[in-house]
Motif scaffolding. Structure first.
Motif, PDB file in Angstrom:
ATOM      1  N   LEU A   1       0.823  -1.212   0.000  1.00 39.82           N
ATOM      2  CA  LEU A   1       0.000   0.000   0.000  1.00 39.82           C
ATOM      3  C   LEU A   1       0.861   1.268   0.000  1.00 39.82           C
ATOM      4  CD1 LEU A   1      -2.801   1.400  -0.054  1.00 39.82           C
ATOM      5  CD2 LEU A   1      -2.823  -1.052  -0.343  1.00 39.82           C
ATOM      6  N   TRP A   2       1.833   1.296  -0.936  1.00 37.96           N
ATOM      7  CA  TRP A   2       2.552   2.502  -1.336  1.00 37.96           C
ATOM      8  C   TRP A   2       3.622   2.977  -0.345  1.00 37.96           C
ATOM      9  CZ3 TRP A   2      -2.134   6.069  -3.099  1.00 37.96           C
ATOM     10  CH2 TRP A   2      -3.051   5.292  -3.819  1.00 37.96           C
ATOM     11  N   VAL A   3       4.001   2.120   0.579  1.00 37.59           N
ATOM     12  CA  VAL A   3       4.981   2.566   1.585  1.00 37.59           C
ATOM     13  C   VAL A   3       6.392   2.024   1.349  1.00 37.59           C
ATOM     14  CG1 VAL A   3       3.203   2.901   3.339  1.00 37.59           C
ATOM     15  CG2 VAL A   3       4.423   0.720   3.258  1.00 37.59           C
TER      16      VAL A   3
ATOM     17  N   TYR B   1      -7.744  12.905  -2.147  1.00 41.45           N
ATOM     18  CA  TYR B   1      -7.720  12.044  -0.961  1.00 41.45           C
ATOM     19  C   TYR B   1      -6.595  12.532  -0.049  1.00 41.45           C
ATOM     20  CZ  TYR B   1      -7.229   8.133   2.193  1.00 41.45           C
ATOM     21  OH  TYR B   1      -7.149   7.369   3.342  1.00 41.45           O
ATOM     22  N   HIS B   2      -6.935  12.821   1.198  1.00 37.59           N
ATOM     23  CA  HIS B   2      -5.917  13.312   2.123  1.00 37.59           C
ATOM     24  C   HIS B   2      -5.885  12.535   3.427  1.00 37.59           C
ATOM     25  CE1 HIS B   2      -4.933  16.631  -0.538  1.00 37.59           C
ATOM     26  NE2 HIS B   2      -6.215  16.911  -0.650  1.00 37.59           N
ATOM     27  N   GLY B   3      -6.630  11.424   3.498  1.00 39.62           N
ATOM     28  CA  GLY B   3      -6.623  10.616   4.701  1.00 39.62           C
ATOM     29  C   GLY B   3      -8.023  10.425   5.251  1.00 39.62           C
TER      30      GLY B   3
ATOM     31  N   CYS C   1       1.176  21.195  -0.020  1.00 39.39           N
ATOM     32  CA  CYS C   1       1.349  20.064  -0.929  1.00 39.39           C
ATOM     33  C   CYS C   1       1.331  18.775  -0.120  1.00 39.39           C
ATOM     34  CB  CYS C   1       2.655  20.182  -1.717  1.00 39.39           C
ATOM     35  SG  CYS C   1       2.518  21.311  -3.107  1.00 39.39           S
ATOM     36  N   ASP C   2       0.385  17.917  -0.453  1.00 40.98           N
ATOM     37  CA  ASP C   2       0.287  16.614   0.205  1.00 40.98           C
ATOM     38  C   ASP C   2       1.104  15.623  -0.633  1.00 40.98           C
ATOM     39  OD1 ASP C   2      -0.349  14.093   1.070  1.00 40.98           O
ATOM     40  OD2 ASP C   2      -2.521  14.392   1.135  1.00 40.98           O
ATOM     41  N   GLU C   3       2.346  15.422  -0.218  1.00 39.82           N
ATOM     42  CA  GLU C   3       3.243  14.508  -0.943  1.00 39.82           C
ATOM     43  C   GLU C   3       3.371  13.170  -0.206  1.00 39.82           C
ATOM     44  OE1 GLU C   3       6.051  15.084  -3.532  1.00 39.82           O
ATOM     45  OE2 GLU C   3       6.034  17.282  -3.728  1.00 39.82           O
ATOM     46  N   ILE C   4       2.320  12.811   0.514  1.00 38.33           N
ATOM     47  CA  ILE C   4       2.360  11.555   1.270  1.00 38.33           C
ATOM     48  C   ILE C   4       2.531  10.366   0.325  1.00 38.33           C
ATOM     49  CG2 ILE C   4       0.935  10.030   2.715  1.00 38.33           C
ATOM     50  CD1 ILE C   4      -0.128  12.782   3.950  1.00 38.33           C
ATOM     51  N   ALA C   5       1.869  10.419  -0.835  1.00 36.43           N
ATOM     52  CA  ALA C   5       2.025   9.324  -1.807  1.00 36.43           C
ATOM     53  C   ALA C   5       3.175   9.587  -2.774  1.00 36.43           C
ATOM     54  CB  ALA C   5       0.730   9.121  -2.587  1.00 36.43           C
ATOM     55  N   THR C   6       3.356  10.850  -3.186  1.00 35.03           N
ATOM     56  CA  THR C   6       4.328  11.151  -4.247  1.00 35.03           C
ATOM     57  C   THR C   6       5.749  11.343  -3.733  1.00 35.03           C
ATOM     58  OG1 THR C   6       3.715  13.481  -4.045  1.00 35.03           O
ATOM     59  CG2 THR C   6       2.637  12.229  -5.799  1.00 35.03           C
TER      60      THR C   6
ATOM     61  N   ILE D   1      -3.299  20.369  -2.251  1.00 37.51           N
ATOM     62  CA  ILE D   1      -3.292  19.580  -3.487  1.00 37.51           C
ATOM     63  C   ILE D   1      -2.311  18.416  -3.375  1.00 37.51           C
ATOM     64  CG2 ILE D   1      -1.524  21.038  -4.590  1.00 37.51           C
ATOM     65  CD1 ILE D   1      -3.122  20.561  -7.275  1.00 37.51           C
ATOM     66  N   GLU D   2      -2.638  17.327  -4.066  1.00 33.58           N
ATOM     67  CA  GLU D   2      -1.687  16.232  -4.259  1.00 33.58           C
ATOM     68  C   GLU D   2      -0.926  16.569  -5.544  1.00 33.58           C
ATOM     69  OE1 GLU D   2      -4.103  12.263  -3.749  1.00 33.58           O
ATOM     70  OE2 GLU D   2      -5.464  13.969  -3.770  1.00 33.58           O
ATOM     71  N   PRO D   3       0.329  16.969  -5.447  1.00 32.90           N
ATOM     72  CA  PRO D   3       1.029  17.434  -6.641  1.00 32.90           C
ATOM     73  C   PRO D   3       1.232  16.336  -7.689  1.00 32.90           C
ATOM     74  CG  PRO D   3       2.490  17.401  -4.748  1.00 32.90           C
ATOM     75  CD  PRO D   3       1.125  17.093  -4.244  1.00 32.90           C
TER      76      PRO D   3
ATOM     77  N   SER E   1       2.595  10.180  13.127  1.00 40.67           N
ATOM     78  CA  SER E   1       2.775   8.773  12.765  1.00 40.67           C
ATOM     79  C   SER E   1       2.106   8.382  11.451  1.00 40.67           C
ATOM     80  CB  SER E   1       2.245   7.877  13.881  1.00 40.67           C
ATOM     81  OG  SER E   1       2.831   8.240  15.111  1.00 40.67           O
ATOM     82  N   ASP E   2       0.984   8.983  11.124  1.00 38.56           N
ATOM     83  CA  ASP E   2       0.269   8.634   9.904  1.00 38.56           C
ATOM     84  C   ASP E   2       0.135   9.836   8.990  1.00 38.56           C
ATOM     85  OD1 ASP E   2      -0.650   5.812  10.226  1.00 38.56           O
ATOM     86  OD2 ASP E   2      -1.502   6.668  12.064  1.00 38.56           O
ATOM     87  N   GLY E   3      -0.096   9.539   7.723  1.00 35.70           N
ATOM     88  CA  GLY E   3      -0.285  10.608   6.762  1.00 35.70           C
ATOM     89  C   GLY E   3      -1.439  11.521   7.143  1.00 35.70           C
TER      90      GLY E   3
ATOM     91  N   GLY F   1       4.759  11.254   4.422  1.00 31.71           N
ATOM     92  CA  GLY F   1       4.370  10.037   5.152  1.00 31.71           C
ATOM     93  C   GLY F   1       4.787   8.825   4.352  1.00 31.71           C
ATOM     94  N   LYS F   2       3.920   7.850   4.277  1.00 28.99           N
ATOM     95  CA  LYS F   2       4.124   6.622   3.489  1.00 28.99           C
ATOM     96  C   LYS F   2       5.595   6.188   3.328  1.00 28.99           C
ATOM     97  CE  LYS F   2      -0.243   5.872   1.336  1.00 28.99           C
ATOM     98  NZ  LYS F   2      -1.224   6.925   1.042  1.00 28.99           N
ATOM     99  N   GLY F   3       6.261   6.584   2.217  1.00 27.57           N
ATOM    100  CA  GLY F   3       7.617   6.091   1.949  1.00 27.57           C
ATOM    101  C   GLY F   3       8.707   6.669   2.830  1.00 27.57           C
TER     102      GLY F   3
HETATM  103  C1  LIG Z   1      -2.246   7.585   1.983  1.00 22.54           C
HETATM  104  C2  LIG Z   1      -2.451   9.046   1.842  1.00 22.54           C
HETATM  105  C3  LIG Z   1      -2.824   9.828   2.945  1.00 22.54           C
HETATM  106  C4  LIG Z   1      -3.117   9.244   4.297  1.00 22.54           C
HETATM  107  O1  LIG Z   1      -2.005   8.638   4.878  1.00 22.54           O
HETATM  108  P1  LIG Z   1      -2.244   7.551   6.037  1.00 22.54           P
HETATM  109  O2  LIG Z   1      -0.869   7.216   6.490  1.00 22.54           O
HETATM  110  O3  LIG Z   1      -2.926   6.389   5.374  1.00 22.54           O
HETATM  111  O4  LIG Z   1      -3.077   8.184   7.075  1.00 22.54           O
HETATM  112  C5  LIG Z   1      -2.952  11.195   2.749  1.00 22.54           C
HETATM  113  N1  LIG Z   1      -2.722  11.757   1.552  1.00 22.54           N
HETATM  114  C6  LIG Z   1      -2.356  11.029   0.469  1.00 22.54           C
HETATM  115  C7  LIG Z   1      -2.082  11.722  -0.812  1.00 22.54           C
HETATM  116  C8  LIG Z   1      -2.236   9.649   0.572  1.00 22.54           C
HETATM  117  O5  LIG Z   1      -1.917   8.914  -0.504  1.00 22.54           O
END
Ligand SMILES: *Cc1c(COP(=O)(O)O)cnc(C)c1O
Length: 437
Positions: free
Chosen positions: A62-64, A155-157, A247-252, A213-215, A120-122, A276-278
């Motif tokens: 799941l992208w981590v 999607y931001h969580g 900028c929400d770069e949790i995935a990117t 925004i998710e860039p 701890s989490d995104g 977050g994530k990676g």
């Molecule tokens: C996964 C994700 C989140 C949430 O992160 P969690 O660690 O699952 O809480 C937020 N923003 C983006 C862009 C994501 O991909």
């Protein structure tokens, strides 16, 4: 208490699992019927179930997972930190490894003079960004800056604040009475999306605390893409109208799109950056909100004053996570991971164009870096093609998970050419056998 009777087969493990575990985004009534893999151990870019079957981790858990599982260098960093201490609080006190990580991050994030607030989490990193942006204006004595602008499909969580920013869908409408209202720009697929968003920034600047925004890639929307130039236009509009940009770069983040951060491709410098994530290569739960110097300074004032950010999490700045995250940054550079992402990305795009896009069951394929989505085109509703295509790939030794009728491919950043070929072959076979029965 003794341990319960050991299960042997994967099926038995799945049943024990279903007896006591509640899985996220999963209907527990059909959990066991969907042949879940119960992982016993991992090996490089593979996960291994309780019966010794190996699956290529084509969704990076799941992208981590960035470099693969059980990376000896990361294991060593973790063990070394364990011998110094697993965790100490960041509230009012510090820890050397967190200082070192923050120094290293400050050299690479696309944020001016950054300070890092850890969680701890995104979703928590997003909540932190929201609260910082909101209080920033209060601290400056500016009234009325209480709204956020977010995009359709965002999607931001899953916490309530992050859910409010999200575009909805996936059963979130139940929570609509709890979601606070935001200004909503169109989704990326709408060609007027950025024109409208920039106009909204201009029209509503006096109400806006920030734009989020998710860039470049909206991940959970099924890998919807936008152009770097459009992102740059939005950032310029925010700057021109004095609206903060998150900028929400949790995935990117951490190499996914071929640069360390996607914001770099658009040459933008957000005021707040969510990570977050990676971040810990998939090892430990750690996230962070980076704030620019200008934002940070708005919170300075007398001790115990109202300018303080009264926010914190128990495991903020976890030392084990920090040690792994720090070594991870070194390895990305030492192994030239970004060069592999770019080369494999081109190869994946070619493979999908040649082998997957021509299938009659496929509507469209999209790739940015090592984030990709395959939209299936079921002839009628209720066929669960996304689920069936993924199950077919899993049966062929490739672990994927769909989002609706979009099959997501998000392999580890160290993926090889051979692994990409194997993955696409498995998907080709599983998609080609989809029918309308
Ligand atoms: C996964 C994700 C989140 C949430 O992160 P969690 O660690 O699952 O809480 C937020 N923003 C983006 C862009 C994501 O991909």
């Amino acid at each position: 208490m003794g341990r319960s009777i050991p299960a042997v087969t994967n099926e038995e493990w799945a049943q024990r699992d279903a007896n006591v575990v509640w899985h996220g985004f999963t209907q527990m009534d059909s959990y066991v019927d969907n042949s879940p893999i119960v992982v016993d151990r991992t090996d490089g870019r593979y996960v291994i179930d309780t019966e010794g079957r190996r699956y290529f981790d084509a969704i990076s858990s799941l992208w981590v997972t960035t470099l693969g599982h059980r990376v000896p260098e990361l294991d060593d960093a973790l063990i070394a930190q364990l011998q110094r201490g697993a965790h100490t609080t960041m509230l009012g006190n510090g820890n050397t490894i967190v200082v070192e990580l923050s120094e290293a991050l400050s050299r690479v994030v696309p944020v001016d003079s950054p300070h890092f607030l850890y969680a701890s989490d995104g979703a928590s990193a997003v909540e932190q960004a929201l609260k910082i942006a909101f209080q920033y204006w209060v601290n400056l004595g500016v009234e009325g800056r209480t709204t956020f602008l977010a995009f359709g499909g965002a999607y931001h969580g899953d916490t309530i604040g992050a859910l409010s920013l999200g575009g909805g869908g996936f059963g979130t409408s139940i929570f609509d009475p709890l979601r606070f209202p935001v200004l909503r720009a169109p989704e990326f697929a709408d060609p007027t999306c950025f024109d409208v968003a920039c106009q909204m920034v201009a029209d509503h600047a006096s109400e806006l605390a920030a734009v989020i925004i998710e860039p470049l890639v909206q991940g959970a929307a099924g890998m919807q893409l936008c152009e770097p130039a459009d992102l740059a236009r939005l950032a310029a509009a925010c700057r021109a109208h004095g609206v903060l940009l998150i900028c929400d770069e949790i995935a990117t983040g951490f190499g996914r799109t071929g640069t360390l951060f996607a914001s770099e491709l658009a040459d933008i410098r957000p005021d707040l950056l969510c990570l977050g994530k990676g971040m810990t290569a998939g090892y430990l739960p750690m996230s962070a909100t980076a704030a620019s110097g200008a934002v940070f300074e708005a919170f300075l004032g007398p001790d115990l004053s109202e300018k303080t950010l009264y926010h914190g999490h128990s495991y903020s700045g976890n030392a084990l996570g920090a040690a792994v995250a720090l070594r991870h940054l070194d390895l990305i550079e030492a192994w030239d991971v970004l060069a592999n992402v770019r080369a494999r990305s081109e190869e994946l795009e070619q493979l999908l164009d040649d082998r997957i896009a021509p299938l009659t069951q496929v509507r469209e394929t999209r790739v940015r870096g090592l984030m990709s989505g395959i939209d299936l085109a079921p002839p009628k509703e209720g066929l669960r093609w996304g689920r069936r295509a993924s199950a077919g790939a899993v049966a062929r030794g490739v672990l994927v998970r769909p989002i609706g009728d979009t099959v997501i491919l998000m392999p580890p950043l160290t993926v090889t050419s051979e692994e990409l070929h194997t993955t696409v072959r498995a998907l080709h076979e599983s998609i080609a056998e989809l029918d309308d029965a």
